[in-house]
Design an enzyme around this catalytic site. Structure first.
Site, PDB file in Angstrom:
ATOM      1  N   GLN A   1       0.821  -1.210   0.000  1.00  0.00           N
ATOM      2  CA  GLN A   1       0.000   0.000   0.000  1.00  0.00           C
ATOM      3  C   GLN A   1       0.860   1.267   0.000  1.00  0.00           C
ATOM      4  O   GLN A   1       0.505   2.289   0.577  1.00  0.00           O
ATOM      5  CB  GLN A   1      -0.941   0.005   1.204  1.00  0.00           C
ATOM      6  CG  GLN A   1      -2.179  -0.866   1.033  1.00  0.00           C
ATOM      7  CD  GLN A   1      -3.123  -0.343  -0.044  1.00  0.00           C
ATOM      8  OE1 GLN A   1      -3.142   0.839  -0.361  1.00  0.00           O
ATOM      9  NE2 GLN A   1      -3.921  -1.235  -0.616  1.00  0.00           N
ATOM     10  N   SER A   2       1.985   1.218  -0.690  1.00  0.00           N
ATOM     11  CA  SER A   2       2.904   2.353  -0.722  1.00  0.00           C
ATOM     12  C   SER A   2       2.314   3.560  -1.449  1.00  0.00           C
ATOM     13  O   SER A   2       1.852   3.458  -2.584  1.00  0.00           O
ATOM     14  CB  SER A   2       4.202   1.934  -1.408  1.00  0.00           C
ATOM     15  OG  SER A   2       5.008   3.047  -1.701  1.00  0.00           O
TER      16      SER A   2
END
Length: 319
Positions: free
Chosen positions: A63-64
């Site tokens: 989920q960068s």
């Protein structure tokens, strides 16, 4: 960046905490849902374009915000993007792998590859170079945005500019509180403020490592950044402060302190924080107030680094 981001006074929280609290709205940097990475990517993409690159490769957590922002910047500039997603956060539900930043990057047309380890920066960079070699063999001109500490922190230059921007907006604050992860945002902000003449403390809230490990990392990043700028790093190194009271239960996990902070900000000011960076940052700020390291009546700025799409990847934890 289309221009300076707003600096907003949080009136209700200021009254509640007995301080003067301001929020630097870097969640509003504009490109692809915004966030602090836009400032950093300006310098990496500038270098990539100067080298004639047509494809950018970058690595980060599933989920960068960084990889999502890179995909948006690549699309804006007519380039391809390859996003390597690392397994940094164990035991997450299916929404973590399908929604939020992952979904947005797919809409942006990014190529996704995976890396099974979450704490191997050198290995992650090496995997990017392997994919870059494959692309080069296909006639493309790839550019790798590195994660490890053995490369110049070009992205930190974006927060040198941000520190200067903040100093121009307001000069009389006592402290600024910022997430401290890769170290680029923290180091750049510290450098930008101190070289502008600010005497404010810059307090880095650890989001990935304990304060000792993060302090060691910050020394390296600050020294490399000072080398890029051609300045003496000694005063900057002395200004490094890291706090890890809000880190538990670790990177990418929403502990009781950060969850409470996220809800307090939303229910008091109508502003959302993200579960990975800014919720921990605000929790760290609240801890500093409670321990009187931020004293009654002081003027404090918190950097809102964005990351809001990740909220949807944390639906199970938030419910």
């Amino acid at each position: 960046m289309s221009g300076p981001t707003p600096l907003e006074r949080l009136d209700r929280l200021s009254e509640k905490l007995n301080i003067e609290l301001w929020l630097k709205r870097d969640d509003l940097t504009g490109l692809g849902f915004g966030g602090n990475k836009t400032r950093q990517l300006e310098f990496y993409f500038g270098d990539a374009l100067a080298q004639g690159a047509d494809t950018v490769l970058i690595t980060g957590a599933v989920q960068s915000n960084y990889v999502r922002s890179a995909a948006a910047a690549a699309a804006r500039l007519g380039m391809k993007s390859v996003l390597q997603l690392e397994e940094r956060v164990p035991d997450m539900g299916p929404e973590y792998y399908q929604s939020g930043n992952v979904l947005l990057a797919k809409i942006l047309g990014a190529e996704h590859i995976s890396f099974p380890v979450g704490e191997d920066e050198a290995g992650a960079d090496l995997a990017l170079h392997k994919r870059a070699d494959e692309l080069r063999a296909q006639g493309r001109n790839p550019y790798v945005i590195h994660l490890g500490l053995h490369h110049p922190p070009l992205g930190a230059l974006g927060y040198v500019a941000a520190g200067q921007e903040l100093h121009q907006q307001m000069q009389d604050f006592d402290a600024v509180v910022v997430p401290s992860g890769s170290g680029a945002t923290h180091a750049g902000l510290l450098t930008g403020l101190k070289t502008s003449g600010s005497s404010a403390k810059v307090m880095g809230i650890c989001v990935r490592r304990n304060c000792q490990l993060q302090h060691e990392r910050m020394v390296t990043v600050v020294e490399k950044l000072a080398n890029l700028l051609g300045i003496d790093p000694s005063a900057l190194v002395r200004g490094i402060e890291t706090r890890d009271e809000a880190l538990a239960p670790g990177y990418g996990r929403l502990g009781p302190k950060s969850r409470s902070a996220l809800e307090l900000m939303a229910q008091t000011e109508g502003i959302f924080l993200d579960p990975v960076y800014t919720a921990k940052t605000f929790a760290g700020l609240l801890d500093l107030v409670q321990r009187n390291e931020i004293r009654r009546g002081q003027k404090v700025v918190m950097i809102h680094t964005g990351g809001l799409p990740a909220l949807f990847g944390y639906q199970k934890e938030l419910e």
